[in-house]
Design a protein around this motif. Structure first.
Motif, PDB file in Angstrom:
ATOM      1  N   ILE A 277     -12.799  -2.109  22.453  1.00 41.29           N
ATOM      2  CA  ILE A 277     -12.673  -1.740  20.587  1.00 41.29           C
ATOM      3  C   ILE A 277     -11.273  -0.452  20.662  1.00 41.29           C
TER       4      ILE A 277
ATOM      5  N   GLY B 100     -14.208   1.333  15.984  1.00 37.68           N
ATOM      6  CA  GLY B 100     -14.440   0.523  16.031  1.00 37.68           C
ATOM      7  C   GLY B 100     -14.391  -0.613  15.861  1.00 37.68           C
ATOM      8  N   ASP B 101     -13.101  -1.277  15.717  1.00 36.48           N
ATOM      9  CA  ASP B 101     -12.629  -2.694  15.840  1.00 36.48           C
ATOM     10  C   ASP B 101     -12.797  -3.417  17.171  1.00 36.48           C
TER      11      ASP B 101
ATOM     12  N   PRO C 172     -17.779  -4.162  20.195  1.00 37.78           N
ATOM     13  CA  PRO C 172     -18.443  -3.116  18.393  1.00 37.78           C
ATOM     14  C   PRO C 172     -19.948  -3.194  18.744  1.00 37.78           C
TER      15      PRO C 172
END
Lengths: 361, 361, 361, 361
Positions: free
Chosen positions: A304, A308-309, B264
């Motif tokens: 990530i 947070g992607d 995620p």
């Protein structure tokens, strides 16, 4: 104290990032009168240096160390010793692709959460480049220990699935793997070449041995010699396990088998690895450490970014396909630093102790 | 500092011999406002207490702990906490036969060479009885960590040759072995009974897990969380090896296999055991330790006396045929103390850090 | 640890001799995210620099400091900060006349007995030149404290027999003496000129004040804020006395006079100097230090050589006739380092403490 | 580490509140083989004990110390020494009137802001009662130092406005004031009686001297002997100033006057107080400390309560009208602990140093 210092009486404090201007260390507590030159430190630094064979990173660093204080007219003065290594091969590459990504199995993610920021160039402070200063400082400890008749030497005991039996110390110095059996070297080279073709990495096991120790080093109950040694060895990048003597093999041993019996001629075995109750017995001090495979591989991996992607990470650049190959001098350094610290600590409290009992080996 | 203190901010300093009048500890650095009673400490002390089953030493010690300071009106005040346990079962036996002998695999020989003398009654300071204070101090750390949503739990993962898979935490609490699989308990009991008949002892492997950790605990480069944990665990009597996550299994792993990828939704694996670059990742912190077989067995063994003359040693008295059986609460205590210390150290330097990135588990 | 480190969480470790190639320091434990540049450190270094007026040594050192690590993209990363100052004005003079002699009131004699040898060039490690790194490290602490609304400032309160009342901080910055009363400067200059003609030296008294402190800094019972501050200030070369608040004047005070009464509007006095029970009260922290006269004077003095034979010593070279003149920035640095360390230590243990009671000033 | 430990190699960690069940300490790092009994500690404890004359608090405490570990068959074993003193005279009085008030010049206000709560019974941890354990631990250091020919002794050099010249050590032991001049004792008694009638208190000045020191104790640059001594002395309750040798008198001295010249027969003076460059010179180590007047007086004083509202405070109970009267043994203890720690630290690093140069006194 903060985390960049090792030892209590013979202390080593270090600084430096992988791609910063320089690495440095301050060695404090060295006894005065020890002959010491930059060449004495360079020897071990060269053993750890990158780019010396096709099996390690091709980063080119001379790793020239300078002694900036604490040595006068060729001998230590007893004051703090300043060490410096300038970084020369800092490629000005573009990091924009990884600056916001977390490379799997690297410290990127944990550093980011700890500090809220990080020097992402080559791993910054979390890079194994930091270990150069450990080796430089360890060489000072080795120099002093050698004068006391104490040697600290290591070798590779396993490369990935290939276990290696100890044959001779001479062999260790004659190949890029610190392999103690010259006949196994071709096998190791073939394995490493295939590993590169697979674009993968592998772990390794290193063994370190100190000989000529006096009995009595180590402090009960928390600062046992083996406990502090485990601390030092586990603090080396990529280390995931530490054993003293028989280590995990002791789990399935019987007491009648494990205990090292004594006779006037000496110990009959050394399952304990030279430590009894956390204090050196005078037998060879033996430790083994497990290093995980290099995290930086060119095979894409899922991760990530800071938002947070999900991202796919491919680690480019110059990396050791097996960090364990260059770990032997580092492990020796940490054992030497631990012994040096405990030699001084023991001397401080027990200088007046006189014992009739003969020392067994 | 000297060797009887553990930790840098949350410090535990202990004293006490196996057959002295009392054991004690001073816990310094505990945050104020923590509800704490003697009962909170007694719970873990009872889990470690001798004589609770036929598989451990029959020494009878209530191990009643008293809190002598640092707690006022039921909560901690922030000042140092004094702990005391009086020894009650000190048999006045005759030690003349062993006072000048070195029991094989015990600390007798190394202590003698270090200090020139030793309290030979039951091993004195080198006795595992010392660990009672670790458990008492660790219970304070556990109490604080629990309030932060952090749990620290352990279990026996191997007894001699018998490996045990983890089944449930409930099971661990329901047998004398801290065995996580209730169906294996009869096997363990049979093994221990045979071991006693053989007048021998055996080793064990303990696993400890902390859950609910925030990412960011641990200090580069020497005071890594895993390095200090290894220090703490290796300082437990009889421990010969420490692993973090996959430990020595990582030696033969490929990088593509070992690295814990991230999505995620969270980490896809935990080969690292919850530590990246020496800093907690937020995943469960997993450690394994190897304990050697009890050195005190009734089978005669060869040794020497203080004059260097050969002797045959038979260790009588009340001993655990497997010290590993009672080691689980001690391992939990050392992990809790390590985490507590690093929680405070992290907070000191990084209190102002704010991170947008979500925490993965 | 050894003696070249100050602080427990915010630590400063230094190296360097008066005539060695360089001076250096490692600052460990600095919170991440602090904007920091070499210019921020240079400001205070320039205030301490030699050769800025005819009243201090004529040694010419630019004292240019380099930051070698721990700062990335203009802010601290939380990792150790390496600092380096190259020595440029090392005159290659002949030391043969003093190498075997002990200059009265210098560290020559005590270093010789401690280490058996010493770097005799300009005093080696015992030279006040070492304080340059304290000032550089202190500037980092000041930078952080300033961001918290805490100021640390000092001034000269006495030069030899001349006592000086505080008038304004503005005045302090406008003369070479750090004198807080501009009208007294001509008197000080005249005194110094006469002192040089007398080929003699004199002592001085420096006062340091920290304002904007939160209450609660300091650790009972040994690491009181005033105790650690006394440690830091007394460790400055030539310091022979330290006072907190009224200091020695408190000896002849009555309790009814000394105690600082409180009202909702604030404290009615500050005899305590900002510390109650070793913990900051929130009032200005006030300390005074006494510096002895410079030992290096051209008036001949009696001494012995390494063989114990009598010699007459005349100290040539470039020396401050009053070391106190340049001591103000050093004293500020030691107070700033002490406060920084205690700010982090307090935060570690008491981060969760919330108090309704208003803070008095 | 936290604040309740003093020393680095010879460490003392303490616990205990004024009205808690007990006071305790752990002394770690004591060399083995030192003859030691509870009577050896009791001697100094009795010198400090309250209620021995009408000039000190009437609290009745036998202060009986127990040695719980580290001593076997009458000599130290080298392991940690546990000390315990049970509190016997804890009057169950009603504290409701002061529990929410801050007594002026006490630690009430600063502790409240630091910890958010406090043990208000008799001052809790901030009470000078804590110093009993310093004296007990210091007695162990004194015992060891005495065996090395090193003595540590103190006396009262000023009571309020009354300065006292040193006459003889014999005199010190023969009065309740530790006054070195028997002819001044009646004057002191009259002053104290008037002080009580005035319902007030006063400060005092104590002087401490160590003789028989070897040259070389102390670690440059931060852990100088005088700096650590200042730390130890300033950490004593009520101390506001510390001087080494001439102290603040050195401010107005000339270099030609202050420097202690040397001849083959010895030093010609001792303005330095036995320390050169932070390292012992072998001359008597001399320190002076200023103690503030007792804060607890029956004369009403203005203050606030935890809500910030104004209150009038009257401190009842049993208090020393001059805390300085009982401070001499405490000051001796802190000097002894400092010297003991540095003796071991010096020995650790410099055990091999041999010097031809004669030692001057």
């Amino acid at each position: 104290m903060s985390g960049n210092t090792f030892g209590k009486l013979f202390t080593v404090t270090t600084f430096g990032e992988s791609h910063g201007p320089a690495l440095g260390a301050i060695v404090d507590g060295c006894p005065p009168g020890l002959p010491l030159s930059e060449a004495d430190l360079q020897r071990d630094l060269d053993r750890r240096r990158p780019g010396t064979s096709r099996h390690t990173t091709q980063r080119r660093e001379p790793d020239r160390v300078r002694i900036l204080s604490g040595v006068f007219e060729g001998v230590t003065t007893g004051t703090s010793i300043g060490l410096l290594i300038e970084n020369t091969d800092q490629r000005s590459k573009d990091y924009s692709n990884i600056k916001d990504q977390f490379r799997p199995a690297h410290a990127d993610y944990s550093y980011h959460h700890k500090y809220g920021r990080r020097d992402y160039r080559g791993g910054g402070r979390s890079s194994a480049r930091e270990t150069a200063m450990r080796v430089a400082a360890g060489a000072i400890a080795k120099q002093y220990l050698a004068a006391q008749g104490i040697s600290v030497r290591g070798y590779m005991s396993q490369l990935g699935p290939i276990t290696i039996d100890f044959k001779s110390w001479e062999a260790v110095a004659e190949n890029a793997f610190f392999c103690p059996d010259p006949e196994r070297v071709p096998e190791l080279e073939a394995y490493m070449d295939q590993l590169r073709r697979d674009q993968d990495s592998v772990g390794a096991k290193i063994s370190v041995v100190a000989e000529g120790l006096p009995p009595g080093l180590g402090e009960p109950v928390f600062d046992r010699l083996d406990a502090e040694l485990a601390h030092g060895l586990m603090s080396i990048n990529a280390v995931k396990g530490v054993e003293i003597g028989d280590g995990f093999a002791a789990v399935s041993q019987r007491g009648s088998e494990h205990r090292d019996e004594m006779t006037p001629e000496g110990f009959l075995s050394n399952h304990a690895g030279g430590v009894l109750g956390g204090i050196s017995s005078g037998q060879p001090l033996i430790a083994h450490l497990a290093l995980k495979p290099t995290s930086s591989i060119t095979t894409p991996g899922r991760s990530i970014d800071v938002h947070g992607d999900p991202v796919e990470v491919v680690t480019k650049g110059r990396h050791d396909p097996c960090v364990g190959i260059r770990a032997t001098p580092i492990a020796e350094a940490m054992m030497a630093l631990t012994l040096m610290d405990h030699l001084l600590r023991h001397r401080a409290q027990n200088a007046e102790v006189r014992v009739e009992t003969p020392v067994l080996r």
